[in-house]
Design a protein around this motif. Structure first.
Motif, short mmCIF file in Angstrom:
data_model
loop_
_atom_site.label_atom_id
_atom_site.label_comp_id
_atom_site.label_asym_id
_atom_site.label_seq_id
_atom_site.Cartn_x
_atom_site.Cartn_y
_atom_site.Cartn_z
N LYS A 225 0.85 -1.20 0.00
CA LYS A 225 0.00 0.00 0.00
C LYS A 225 0.88 1.25 0.00
O LYS A 225 2.02 1.21 0.50
N PRO A 226 0.37 2.36 -0.50
CA PRO A 226 1.19 3.58 -0.54
C PRO A 226 1.55 4.11 0.84
O PRO A 226 2.50 4.89 0.98
N ASN A 227 0.80 3.70 1.86
CA ASN A 227 1.14 4.17 3.22
C ASN A 227 2.08 3.22 3.95
O ASN A 227 2.29 3.36 5.14
N GLU A 364 11.26 4.58 -4.62
CA GLU A 364 9.88 4.67 -5.14
C GLU A 364 8.88 4.55 -3.97
O GLU A 364 7.86 5.23 -3.95
N VAL A 365 9.23 3.69 -3.01
CA VAL A 365 8.39 3.56 -1.81
C VAL A 365 8.32 4.90 -1.10
O VAL A 365 7.25 5.36 -0.68
N ARG A 368 6.24 7.46 -3.10
CA ARG A 368 4.83 7.11 -3.00
C ARG A 368 4.27 7.49 -1.62
O ARG A 368 3.19 8.06 -1.50
N LEU A 369 5.06 7.20 -0.57
CA LEU A 369 4.61 7.53 0.78
C LEU A 369 4.51 9.05 0.96
O LEU A 369 3.55 9.55 1.55
N ASN A 371 3.90 11.28 -1.29
CA ASN A 371 2.69 11.75 -2.01
C ASN A 371 1.45 11.43 -1.21
O ASN A 371 0.54 12.24 -1.09
N PHE A 372 1.44 10.23 -0.64
CA PHE A 372 0.30 9.81 0.19
C PHE A 372 0.13 10.78 1.38
O PHE A 372 -0.97 11.20 1.71
#
Ligand code: TPP
Length: 375
Positions: A225-227, A364-365, A368-369, A371-372
């Protein structure tokens, strides 16, 4: 140079979150940070780096301050957290043991290799100028590096900063602390079961930061998950990182999922977490009494009552749970009444046989986090 004006220049560029361990060469910059900014008193330099990196996740440009003797302690996160995740921090490291200074013997070797060590770690660095205008130009270059996701360090010689008087620091202690040990029989669920319960519970205001090794790998397999953040390297740094995130963004629930080997490696961070104890920090320890990720070698954890340690080091709530249902209950309790909390659960040794690794790269993780967290 005028420390106050240099600090203001840093602030103008957005650097207002600091963490570190003092050095006499840096004391006036540290005094400035304590007086004028957010400053987290880390137990050691590696924790300071991890806390700053956690704050960066929430969009804070952050600064670490350390003596060059502490650069060794910070090596693990600098090389495997900041580098791997492209998580930049701005560092100030003193140059104790500079040639010709006639400094203490313990600084001799480090004084000679400080710059080389930074270069070896592929950290961009410069000697900080004495002159404010020159230093401001250097800050522009440092800021550029940070904006390109690269850590940048200034090496600071003796006498660079002029005096800033430290205002009174109000050191508060935690009162009303709660310690609970379950009286149920220890069931030791699998890590997969525990992580599934945590992942199912986490809502879209929760960031799950999983410690290095099989914990991160299993969490990824259960649900990517993005979080989520799957730590690589930086063993022992996960709760310091979660602290930085929790302090920098009060609207997010910051959850560290730790391992016993990792927690033991940097246990000084229990004290820092307990001291700052933001309500939005939850520290869960999944304890299989082994270094599972490296072949299942025993750790010293059976000898340690972690909940009592967390209680003694200032966590407002410290709980030992013995079953999966108790874990779920405590997660629900924390959601409805958030206070900085430590939860210890013994889990079974071992992982699923065919355990993969995150297919998404660390940076990338992170992106993504971040941005989340922004949305
Ligand atoms: C500084 C450092 N030392 C050693 C390692 C190798 N290592 C990776 S995971 C791990 C074990 C971690 O144990 P624990 O936190 O209990 O988690 P588990 O492996 O049991 O899931 C070790 C020793 C490392 N990554 N970093």
């Amino acid at each position: 140079m005028n420390t106050q004006q240099f600090g203001s220049a840093l602030k103008d560029l957005g650097f207002d979150f600091y963490s570190g361990v003092p050095c006499s060469f840096l004391k006036y910059l540290i005094n400035y940070a304590i007086n004028e900014c957010d400053y987290v008193m880390a137990a050691n330099e590696g924790d300071a780096v991890a806390t700053s990196a956690g704050a960066y996740l929430a969009g804070k440009k952050s600064v670490v301050l350390m003596q060059n003797s502490g650069l060794t302690n910070a090596t693990s996160p600098l090389t495997s957290l900041n580098y791997s995740f492209k998580l930049p921090v701005l560092g100030f490291v003193s140059l104790r043991g500079e040639e010709g200074l006639n400094d203490e013997p313990q600084h001799e070797l480090m004084g000679r290799i400080t710059g080389n060590m930074l270069s070896s770690m592929e950290v961009e660095w410069e000697y900080l100028a004495n002159d404010l205008n020159e230093a401001k130009e250097q800050l522009k270059r440092a800021n550029q590096a940070i904006e390109n996701n690269k850590t940048f360090f200034f090496v600071v010689k003796k006498g660079t900063f002029d005096e800033v008087t430290l205002k009174t620091q109000n050191i508060s202690t935690t009162f009303a602390k709660e310690l609970k040990h379950s009286d149920k029989e220890e069931v030791s669920p699998t890590r997969t079961e525990a992580l599934t319960a945590i992942s199912n519970w986490a809502d879209n205001k929760t960031a799950l930061l999983a410690t290095t090794g099989k914990t991160g790998r299993e969490l990824f397999e259960i649900e990517d998950k993005p979080n989520n953040l799957y730590m690589v390297g930086s063993m022992g740094c996960i709760s310091s990182m979660a602290l930085g995130l929790a302090l920098a963004d009060k609207s997010i629930k910051s959850v560290a999922i730790d391992g016993d080997g990792a927690a033991l490696m940097r246990m000084g961070n229990f004290g820092t977490n307990g001291y700052y104890h933001p309500n939005n920090l939850l520290h869960i320890l999944l304890d299989n009494s082994t270094h599972d990720s490296t072949g299942g070698q025993a750790t010293i954890s059976p000898n340690i009552d972690f909940a009592t340690v967390a209680h003694a080091t200032g966590y407002p709530v410290a709980i030992k749970v013995n079953t999966l249902d108790e874990l779920k209950d405590e997660l629900a309790n924390w959601s409805s009444n958030p206070k900085a909390t430590f939860i210890h659960l013994k889990i079974a040794k071992g992982s699923p046989k065919e355990l993969g690794r995150p297919t998404i790269k660390p940076h990338e993780v992170k992106e993504r986090l971040m941005n989340f967290l922004k949305n």
